[in-house]
Design a protein around this motif. Structure first.
Motif, PDB file in Angstrom:
ATOM      1  N   ASP A   1      -0.548 -61.354  -5.520  1.00  9.14           N
ATOM      2  CA  ASP A   1      -1.852 -60.678  -5.558  1.00  9.14           C
ATOM      3  C   ASP A   1      -1.911 -59.639  -6.671  1.00  9.14           C
ATOM      4  O   ASP A   1      -2.936 -59.508  -7.355  1.00  9.14           O
ATOM      5  CB  ASP A   1      -2.140 -60.020  -4.211  1.00  9.14           C
ATOM      6  CG  ASP A   1      -2.450 -61.026  -3.119  1.00  9.14           C
ATOM      7  OD1 ASP A   1      -2.819 -62.164  -3.467  1.00  9.14           O
ATOM      8  OD2 ASP A   1      -2.307 -60.686  -1.926  1.00  9.14           O
ATOM      9  N   ALA A   2      -0.820 -58.896  -6.852  1.00 13.41           N
ATOM     10  CA  ALA A   2      -0.795 -57.892  -7.916  1.00 13.41           C
ATOM     11  C   ALA A   2      -0.872 -58.550  -9.287  1.00 13.41           C
ATOM     12  O   ALA A   2      -1.560 -58.059 -10.189  1.00 13.41           O
ATOM     13  CB  ALA A   2       0.467 -57.043  -7.806  1.00 13.41           C
ATOM     14  N   THR A   3      -0.187 -59.662  -9.446  1.00 14.77           N
ATOM     15  CA  THR A   3      -0.231 -60.388 -10.720  1.00 14.77           C
ATOM     16  C   THR A   3      -1.631 -60.908 -11.000  1.00 14.77           C
ATOM     17  O   THR A   3      -2.125 -60.825 -12.134  1.00 14.77           O
ATOM     18  CB  THR A   3       0.763 -61.563 -10.698  1.00 14.77           C
ATOM     19  OG1 THR A   3       2.068 -61.084 -10.361  1.00 14.77           O
ATOM     20  CG2 THR A   3       0.821 -62.236 -12.059  1.00 14.77           C
ATOM     21  N   LYS A   4      -2.268 -61.431  -9.962  1.00 14.77           N
ATOM     22  CA  LYS A   4      -3.629 -61.931 -10.121  1.00 14.77           C
ATOM     23  C   LYS A   4      -4.572 -60.809 -10.552  1.00 14.77           C
ATOM     24  O   LYS A   4      -5.430 -61.005 -11.422  1.00 14.77           O
ATOM     25  CB  LYS A   4      -4.114 -62.550  -8.807  1.00 14.77           C
ATOM     26  CG  LYS A   4      -5.533 -63.101  -8.876  1.00 14.77           C
ATOM     27  CD  LYS A   4      -5.973 -63.673  -7.529  1.00 14.77           C
ATOM     28  CE  LYS A   4      -7.415 -64.147  -7.592  1.00 14.77           C
ATOM     29  NZ  LYS A   4      -7.885 -64.680  -6.287  1.00 14.77           N
ATOM     30  N   THR A   5      -4.396 -59.628  -9.963  1.00 15.33           N
ATOM     31  CA  THR A   5      -5.242 -58.490 -10.319  1.00 15.33           C
ATOM     32  C   THR A   5      -5.055 -58.104 -11.780  1.00 15.33           C
ATOM     33  O   THR A   5      -6.032 -57.855 -12.509  1.00 15.33           O
ATOM     34  CB  THR A   5      -4.914 -57.281  -9.420  1.00 15.33           C
ATOM     35  OG1 THR A   5      -5.157 -57.623  -8.055  1.00 15.33           O
ATOM     36  CG2 THR A   5      -5.772 -56.087  -9.793  1.00 15.33           C
ATOM     37  N   LEU A   6      -3.807 -58.062 -12.237  1.00  9.95           N
ATOM     38  CA  LEU A   6      -3.527 -57.714 -13.633  1.00  9.95           C
ATOM     39  C   LEU A   6      -4.085 -58.771 -14.590  1.00  9.95           C
ATOM     40  O   LEU A   6      -4.646 -58.432 -15.633  1.00  9.95           O
ATOM     41  CB  LEU A   6      -2.024 -57.565 -13.844  1.00  9.95           C
ATOM     42  CG  LEU A   6      -1.373 -56.315 -13.238  1.00  9.95           C
ATOM     43  CD1 LEU A   6       0.143 -56.353 -13.437  1.00  9.95           C
ATOM     44  CD2 LEU A   6      -1.951 -55.051 -13.850  1.00  9.95           C
ATOM     45  N   VAL A   7      -3.933 -60.027 -14.226  1.00  6.47           N
ATOM     46  CA  VAL A   7      -4.424 -61.110 -15.080  1.00  6.47           C
ATOM     47  C   VAL A   7      -5.946 -61.053 -15.191  1.00  6.47           C
ATOM     48  O   VAL A   7      -6.509 -61.225 -16.283  1.00  6.47           O
ATOM     49  CB  VAL A   7      -3.957 -62.476 -14.525  1.00  6.47           C
ATOM     50  CG1 VAL A   7      -4.739 -63.609 -15.181  1.00  6.47           C
ATOM     51  CG2 VAL A   7      -2.467 -62.665 -14.769  1.00  6.47           C
ATOM     52  N   CYS A   8      -6.619 -60.809 -14.089  1.00  2.00           N
ATOM     53  CA  CYS A   8      -8.088 -60.719 -14.122  1.00  2.00           C
ATOM     54  C   CYS A   8      -8.537 -59.543 -14.981  1.00  2.00           C
ATOM     55  O   CYS A   8      -9.537 -59.644 -15.714  1.00  2.00           O
ATOM     56  CB  CYS A   8      -8.637 -60.579 -12.708  1.00  2.00           C
ATOM     57  SG  CYS A   8      -8.507 -62.069 -11.691  1.00  2.00           S
ATOM     58  N   ALA A   9      -7.797 -58.435 -14.898  1.00  2.00           N
ATOM     59  CA  ALA A   9      -8.192 -57.227 -15.614  1.00  2.00           C
ATOM     60  C   ALA A   9      -7.919 -57.315 -17.109  1.00  2.00           C
ATOM     61  O   ALA A   9      -8.729 -56.854 -17.928  1.00  2.00           O
ATOM     62  CB  ALA A   9      -7.474 -56.012 -15.025  1.00  2.00           C
TER      63      ALA A   9
END
Length: 219
Positions: A56-64
């Motif tokens: 989930d943290a990786t997904k958040t960083l990738v989206c940002a």
């Protein structure tokens, strides 16, 4: 060149405006190259700390830091050649594999579906369709609303009840004319289902639009 004082200022083959690189032939190739280069830098940075992060943290960083670059001013890429859009799609594919720690050989479609990410070409249509929906608002910028004309049939047809259809203008050139917002906006908007176009609010429209585009892309 332009002569100012005692200096000749030559024309440049490309210029950057608000983060968008425009070339003299409006090919958008240089802009796509710059976006891909910048996005891959962010992917490498995130991959360096991936083993410390949750999914989930990786997904958040990738989206940002990655998807935001793909989405910025992406409406300018409407009707661009597929070879350019494919470059951006490869960036998104790499980002999806990073989130799930997937191998390069793993099929990408199930990963994108699991993330609920629209492919690049659908993200462009999402942006343009949202602009068209907002055109029915009184707060819509005049410089954009002037490019759209609601279509009213000359005869009494059933379609006369459909007041949310735009007239598609004629264009002189296919390469550049059909890439203009005045053409591609109405074309993409009119292709949407009736119930999507007549969503009562912007929030419900975005939800219905994403559902429609998601099904069109993956089913």
């Amino acid at each position: 060149s332009i002569h100012i004082g005692n200096t000749d200022i030559p024309f440049s083959s490309q210029a950057k405006n608000l983060g968008v690189t425009l070339s003299s032939n409006l090919s958008m190739e240089k802009h796509v190259t710059n976006v891909c280069r910048s996005a891959y830098v962010e992917i490498r940075r995130i991959s360096n700390i991936r083993h410390y992060l949750t999914t989930d943290a990786t997904k958040t960083l990738v989206c940002a830091f990655v998807l935001s670059k793909l989405d910025y001013c992406n409406s300018l890429l409407s009707s661009c050649p597929n070879q350019l859009l494919n470059k951006l799609q490869k960036v998104q594919n790499s980002a999806a594999r990073l989130v799930f720690k997937a191998r390069k050989q793993e099929h990408i479609k199930p990963l994108l579906q699991k993330l609920h990410w629209l492919p690049v070409h659908s993200r462009i249509q999402y942006k343009i369709s949202t602009l068209c929906y907002n055109s029915f608002s009184e707060t819509y910028p005049l410089y954009l609303s002037e490019l759209l004309t609601v279509y009213y049939p000359s005869r009494q047809l059933r379609s006369i009840l459909d007041t949310k259809t735009f007239r598609i203008p004629l264009t002189k050139t296919k390469t550049f004319g059909e890439r203009a917002f005045s053409f591609t906006g109405p074309k993409q908007w009119n292709s949407l289902p009736y119930d999507v176009r007549y969503s009562p609010s912007l929030l419900s429209f975005k939800k219905a639009l994403k559902t429609y585009l998601f099904k069109s892309a993956y089913e």
